[in-house]
Design a protein around this motif. Structure first.
Motif, PDB file in Angstrom:
ATOM      1  N   UNK A 463       0.781  -1.192   0.216  1.00  9.63           N
ATOM      2  CA  UNK A 463      -0.109   0.051   0.027  1.00  9.63           C
ATOM      3  C   UNK A 463       0.959   1.111  -0.062  1.00  9.63           C
ATOM      4  N   UNK A 464       0.678   2.142  -0.902  1.00  8.89           N
ATOM      5  CA  UNK A 464       1.364   3.306  -1.121  1.00  8.89           C
ATOM      6  C   UNK A 464       0.366   4.373  -0.834  1.00  8.89           C
ATOM      7  N   UNK A 465       0.918   5.808  -0.316  1.00  7.49           N
ATOM      8  CA  UNK A 465       0.193   6.846   0.206  1.00  7.49           C
ATOM      9  C   UNK A 465       0.738   7.938  -0.596  1.00  7.49           C
ATOM     10  N   UNK A 466      -0.065   8.861  -1.049  1.00 13.50           N
ATOM     11  CA  UNK A 466       0.367  10.203  -1.524  1.00 13.50           C
ATOM     12  C   UNK A 466      -0.466  11.292  -1.148  1.00 13.50           C
ATOM     13  N   UNK A 467       0.015  12.554  -1.040  1.00 11.99           N
ATOM     14  CA  UNK A 467      -0.369  13.940  -0.446  1.00 11.99           C
ATOM     15  C   UNK A 467      -1.528  14.572  -1.648  1.00 11.99           C
ATOM     16  N   UNK A 468      -1.702  15.618  -1.259  1.00 14.19           N
ATOM     17  CA  UNK A 468      -2.723  16.540  -2.043  1.00 14.19           C
ATOM     18  C   UNK A 468      -1.959  16.804  -3.458  1.00 14.19           C
ATOM     19  N   UNK A 469      -0.593  16.751  -3.443  1.00 12.47           N
ATOM     20  CA  UNK A 469       0.186  17.279  -4.662  1.00 12.47           C
ATOM     21  C   UNK A 469       0.451  15.796  -5.460  1.00 12.47           C
ATOM     22  N   UNK A 470       0.003  14.755  -5.004  1.00 12.21           N
ATOM     23  CA  UNK A 470       0.212  13.471  -5.673  1.00 12.21           C
ATOM     24  C   UNK A 470       1.673  13.204  -5.608  1.00 12.21           C
ATOM     25  N   UNK A 471       2.357  13.693  -4.537  1.00 10.57           N
ATOM     26  CA  UNK A 471       3.728  13.208  -4.213  1.00 10.57           C
ATOM     27  C   UNK A 471       3.491  12.131  -3.029  1.00 10.57           C
ATOM     28  N   UNK A 472       4.584  11.122  -2.816  1.00  7.50           N
ATOM     29  CA  UNK A 472       4.456  10.126  -2.240  1.00  7.50           C
ATOM     30  C   UNK A 472       4.829  10.646  -0.863  1.00  7.50           C
ATOM     31  N   UNK A 473       4.188   9.850   0.258  1.00 10.80           N
ATOM     32  CA  UNK A 473       4.157  10.178   1.495  1.00 10.80           C
ATOM     33  C   UNK A 473       4.220   8.849   2.172  1.00 10.80           C
ATOM     34  N   UNK A 474       5.036   8.551   3.366  1.00  8.85           N
ATOM     35  CA  UNK A 474       5.519   7.400   4.286  1.00  8.85           C
ATOM     36  C   UNK A 474       4.135   6.811   4.674  1.00  8.85           C
ATOM     37  N   UNK A 475       3.761   5.675   4.457  1.00  5.11           N
ATOM     38  CA  UNK A 475       2.374   4.963   4.886  1.00  5.11           C
ATOM     39  C   UNK A 475       2.642   4.056   6.096  1.00  5.11           C
ATOM     40  N   UNK A 506      -8.269  -6.965  -6.351  1.00  5.70           N
ATOM     41  CA  UNK A 506      -7.558  -6.933  -4.971  1.00  5.70           C
ATOM     42  C   UNK A 506      -7.816  -5.377  -4.488  1.00  5.70           C
ATOM     43  N   UNK A 507      -8.347  -5.551  -3.191  1.00  2.00           N
ATOM     44  CA  UNK A 507      -8.721  -3.987  -2.502  1.00  2.00           C
ATOM     45  C   UNK A 507      -7.942  -3.804  -1.349  1.00  2.00           C
ATOM     46  N   UNK A 508      -7.537  -2.655  -0.808  1.00  2.00           N
ATOM     47  CA  UNK A 508      -6.749  -2.487   0.247  1.00  2.00           C
ATOM     48  C   UNK A 508      -7.712  -1.261   0.841  1.00  2.00           C
ATOM     49  N   UNK A 509      -7.658  -1.249   2.272  1.00  2.00           N
ATOM     50  CA  UNK A 509      -8.289  -0.127   2.899  1.00  2.00           C
ATOM     51  C   UNK A 509      -7.376   0.145   4.246  1.00  2.00           C
ATOM     52  N   UNK A 510      -7.436   1.411   4.449  1.00  2.00           N
ATOM     53  CA  UNK A 510      -6.728   2.011   5.907  1.00  2.00           C
ATOM     54  C   UNK A 510      -7.471   3.340   6.063  1.00  2.00           C
ATOM     55  N   UNK A 511      -8.402   3.278   7.365  1.00  2.00           N
ATOM     56  CA  UNK A 511      -9.096   4.193   7.733  1.00  2.00           C
ATOM     57  C   UNK A 511     -10.121   4.560   6.752  1.00  2.00           C
ATOM     58  N   UNK A 512     -10.405   5.797   6.267  1.00  2.00           N
ATOM     59  CA  UNK A 512     -11.322   6.021   5.224  1.00  2.00           C
ATOM     60  C   UNK A 512     -10.649   5.864   3.747  1.00  2.00           C
ATOM     61  N   UNK A 513      -9.805   5.543   3.665  1.00  2.00           N
ATOM     62  CA  UNK A 513      -8.882   5.616   2.256  1.00  2.00           C
ATOM     63  C   UNK A 513      -8.840   3.980   1.814  1.00  2.00           C
ATOM     64  N   UNK A 514      -9.004   3.977   0.543  1.00  2.00           N
ATOM     65  CA  UNK A 514      -9.189   2.449  -0.128  1.00  2.00           C
ATOM     66  C   UNK A 514      -8.547   2.816  -1.509  1.00  2.00           C
TER      67      UNK A 514
END
Length: 903
Positions: A463-475, A506-514
């Protein structure tokens, strides 16, 4: 980028801040993949979906995938058809769309050597070193030169290279106020001495070349300025046919003058070197003195409008080649395209912008197993369909590379295969996409992992995460939960095991994000052909070799089947398969051949091993026959046995050095054995040799002469794309050669098409050449069999025998009892009731058939018969023509007597 070698050579022949994770996740992401990932490759996704397939099959350009790279830049993939309707040839098009109205993204030049205009690096390395989030190759260059682009270059608002004076070489630029430009540029500059006298500058940081259309040497009677960005040797007499007089200027003061010679070293950061010749050198002698001030001023001028451009008014500029699109239409080419394979189907790189100037399109076309590349005229068409108002060509094929950072990833990677697979050419410059956005809050998460699996395969998903500028953040602080949409596989943590063929999500969910990721699990019914490759076909106890399985699907995809998905059977020997290697533990008594049968979901293939041996040809330690050099089309070089090329300094090897800079057309450099060839023992089936590569991307081949004098050319490597020693093993065309044969020569070759994509000079070496002698699998002895339709009696080799079921004539097709015929002819037969499958092994053939199915398999190739096997009285009967055609049996039918003769 392709260099324009013929043009140039004829000149002479003379960030990381730690990111804070915000725990509030957005529910959706802006751009989600529309389709599954490219199967079997470590490249980002690109294939059609049901949505796009539902569009018209008549469309030439169909969007198939979209994903954000960063704020203001997204990657969009397309399928391009060279024509509408049936018979169209498909190509994959990959586009980076950049929104110039978005302040969080910018374009700039990347260089092979950071901080320098000279030097080579791959596009991937340039992206990494420059901090870009995406990039492509750009500009043209001379591969035999000093690693400097031919066009102009403005990097970060500074002019660090002037354009070459060549016809029709356009450039792409973005102004400081973020407006795109594609234009022809000239260089304009002057040097002013302390006495006020001026002399025109011919250019900045340029290699020597031939000016067009004058066909004159670039550095004759000319003054060039070289800054600290030029880290290579400046053009000398050999390079430029001129003897230089050079001037070192530091802080606008002349500190050294070298008359008719060169200044040692490179210019300092606070100075530059003036390289002069002829009349320009006379200016130096008459007007410049050590200790006096001197000033320089230079910029660019549009050839089409006459407008002058101060380098500071440009954000960036990179050189290109011919104009492709003008005013939203395909334009006439501004220079010849013959030197860049313009009429051939090649990979391509181009850049263009929209009519309103707000959007830049960075365009690449893939040339690989799954994509045919395009002609330049096709590139023009698809650019127009993309919405390009003005566009320029950046490449001729061999350098085409796109690097992109997938959404949520911290590093960028190869978007699609290059013409050389995963190998990226080393280049002097590229066009990069950079994010200037601040750190934002977490916007969403993204599932990452393989989109294509085989039954039994395990794959780990992230699972990867990204910010409001579509740049990566540490998940790292998020806890993902993984699920599958159906029961064709299962998760254990984030590891998924594929259990049945089909499609799942395949689905991934974390908090309100999916997020969701479509995954295809390949079934045996999708396979058209499956090949088992064993590195050594020799059936010998203790022998170990690599083994792999490659499947070609009905839709044309070529995939490697993982060992975890295969079921293996071994006949004629006992062995083990582990970590991609087959080890022969023992050979069954009396076995003349060994069979390695690979099964996958009802599909099968076989590799046949036979008794044989490896025989050394030469290790060049005590060579007693002559080895000489020969060549074609003016190529020069040497072929000699030398020591010190391997870890063992005393060991010897055959070294072949070559220089392809002379002549024209296809070129080759040969190491010739024993003048006319050295004879080989017996009937070799394969050659093995160690090769010391030079990463030249040239073609490595061997030439054999058979007993009729016919030459057989065997490709050892389509490109020498490695450095250091590497072992090659290549099968010989044994079925085409009349034995005995001779090895005449081993050689490096460079065909004319795309020649400017490969190194012109280099050196390779060969050692430990041996040949493999695998005996042909003996055909079982032919025995005459006679049967009669409706009768259970038969004769085999003149001996009477009884059949459990009589031959049958049904609807014009004659059926024979399979087990009786095959066993009588020396075949091995196996019946699997659960799948109603019969397996027949005879000679070097594996055949599998199913009751009631017209499809059958022969050595891993799916085929179809007009009629299917049937059962009668619990026995399998097969159409006689099916057996005879596939196993090479001779069948005669006597309709009057109702008799069948098989032999």
């Amino acid at each position: 980028m392709r260099k324009i070698n013929r043009i140039i050579e004829n000149n002479r022949r003379n960030l990381t801040k730690k990111q804070v994770l915000i725990l509030t996740l957005g529910i959706t992401m802006l751009a989600q993949p529309l389709s599954i990932a490219i199967p079997g490759a470590a490249y980002a996704a690109s294939s059609t979906t049901s949505t796009t397939a539902a569009k018209s099959a008549q469309e030439q350009l169909v969007r198939v995938y979209e994903e954000m790279i960063t704020s203001g830049a997204k990657r969009v993939d397309y399928k391009w058809a060279n024509k509408t309707g049936t018979g169209a040839r498909q190509s994959n098009v990959h586009v980076i769309e950049v929104d110039l109205t978005n302040p969080n993204v910018k374009l700039d030049v990347m260089n092979g050597k950071t901080g320098a205009i000279t030097g080579y690096a791959s596009t991937g390395t340039m992206v990494k070193n420059s901090g870009a989030v995406a990039g492509v190759n750009a500009d043209f260059f001379n591969t035999s030169g000093k690693g400097v682009p031919m066009g102009a270059e403005v990097l970060g608002g500074s002019l660090i290279a002037s354009p070459s004076k060549l016809k029709g070489m356009y450039a792409f630029a973005v102004t400081a106020d973020r407006k795109p430009i594609i234009d022809l540029f000239d260089f304009n500059g002057t040097v002013t001495a302390a006495d006020g006298t001026q002399w025109p500058l011919a250019g900045i940081n340029k290699a020597s070349y031939t000016i067009e259309p004058d066909n004159t040497y670039s550095h004759v009677n000319a003054m060039y300025i070289y800054t600290s960005a030029w880290t290579a040797a400046r053009p000398d007499v050999k390079d430029s046919s001129t003897t230089p007089t050079e001037v070192l200027v530091v802080d606008n003061v002349v500190t050294q003058i070298a008359d008719n010679s060169m200044i040692t070293g490179t210019p300092p950061a606070n100075g530059y070197i003036l390289r002069t010749h002829g009349k320009a050198a006379e200016f130096v002698r008459n007007h410049l003195q050590v200790g006096e001030t001197v000033s320089s001023n230079y910029g660019l001028v549009s050839q089409t409008t006459g407008k002058a451009f101060d380098p500071g008014s440009l954000q960036m500029l990179v050189g290109g080649h011919t104009i492709l699109v003008e005013d939203g239409k395909a334009s006439a080419f501004s220079r010849s395209i013959s030197g860049i394979s313009g009429t051939g189907n090649r990979a391509r790189t181009a850049v263009g912008y929209s009519k309103d100037g707000t959007k830049v399109y960075i365009i690449t076309v893939e040339d690989s197993d799954n994509s045919q590349g395009v002609k330049l005229t096709e590139l023009q068409q698809l650019m127009v369909k993309l919405g390009v108002w003005r566009g320029v060509n950046l490449d001729g094929g061999g350098s085409t590379t796109m690097i992109t950072r997938p959404l949520g990833e911290f590093s960028a990677g190869l978007t699609f295969p290059t013409e050389y697979g995963t190998v990226q050419r080393l280049l002097p410059s590229g066009l990069g996409v950079f994010s200037t956005a601040p750190q934002g809050q977490v916007k969403g998460i993204k599932a990452s992992g393989s989109g294509v699996l085989f039954i039994g395969q395990q794959a780990t998903y992230e699972m990867k995460a990204y910010d409001t500028y579509y740049n990566p953040v540490d998940p790292g602080t998020l806890t993902p939960t993984w699920k599958s949409s159906n029961a064709i596989g299962s998760f254990s943590g984030n590891t998924y095991t594929a259990q049945k063929a089909g499609s799942t999500t395949l689905s991934v969910k974390s908090g309100s994000g999916s997020d969701e990721l479509p995954v295809e699990i390949v079934g045996g019914n999708q396979i058209a052909q499956m090949t088992v490759d064993v590195s050594s076909p020799v059936l010998e106890q203790g022998k170990t070799g690599t083994i792999s399985v490659v499947a070609v699907l009905k839709d044309g995809r070529k995939l490697t089947v993982p060992a975890s998905s295969m079921k293996w059977e071994m006949k004629g020997f006992k062995g083990t398969i582990s970590d991609g290697k087959l080890t022969i533990d023992s050979i069954d008594e009396g076995a003349k051949a060994g069979y390695v049968i690979a099964r996958y979901d009802g599909f099968s293939s076989v590799a046949v091993l036979a008794a044989g041996a490896d025989k050394k040809f030469d290790d060049f330690e005590q060579t007693t026959y002559p080895i000489s050099f020969s060549s074609t089309n003016g190529v020069v070089g040497t072929a000699a046995i030398v020591a010190g090329l391997s870890e063992n300094a005393a060991a010897k090897a055959l070294q072949l050095s070559y220089d392809f800079t002379g002549g024209s057309g296809t070129k080759a450099a040969y190491a010739v054995f024993n003048t006319t060839g050295k004879a080989l023992e017996g009937k070799p089936s394969a050659i093995t040799l160690d090769v010391l590569g030079d990463n030249s991307l040239n073609w490595l081949r061997a030439e054999f002469i058979d007993n009729s004098g016919k030459a057989h050319l065997v490709t050892l490597a389509t490109q020498v794309d490695w450095t250091g020693w590497k072992q090659l093993k290549v099968n010989l065309p044994a079925d085409q050669m009349g034995y005995p044969v001779k090895l005449k020569r081993i050689y490096m070759a460079s065909i004319e098409d795309g020649q400017d994509e490969r190194s012109l000079t280099g050196s390779v070496a060969f050692d430990n050449i041996s040949f493999q002698y695998a005996a042909l699998v003996a055909e079982p002895p032919r025995t005459k069999i006679q049967l009669t339709v409706g009768a259970k009696s038969a004769t085999v080799g003149g001996q009477a025998m009884k059949l459990d079921v009589a031959p049958l004539l049904l609807k014009g097709t004659t059926y024979l009892p399979l087990r009786f015929v095959t066993e009588a002819m020396g075949a091995q037969v196996a019946w699997e009731p659960a799948n109603k499958r019969v397996t027949v092994l005879r000679g070097d053939k594996l055949m599998e058939m199913w009751i009631g199915r017209e499809e059958f398999l022969l050595n891993g190739l799916r085929k179809k018969s007009e009629v299917a096997p049937i059962t009668r009285s619990g026995r399998t009967l097969v159409p006689i023509r099916l057996v005879s055609e596939q196993f090479g049996l001779s069948v005669n039918w006597d309709g009057k007597a109702g008799t069948i003769t098989v032999e």
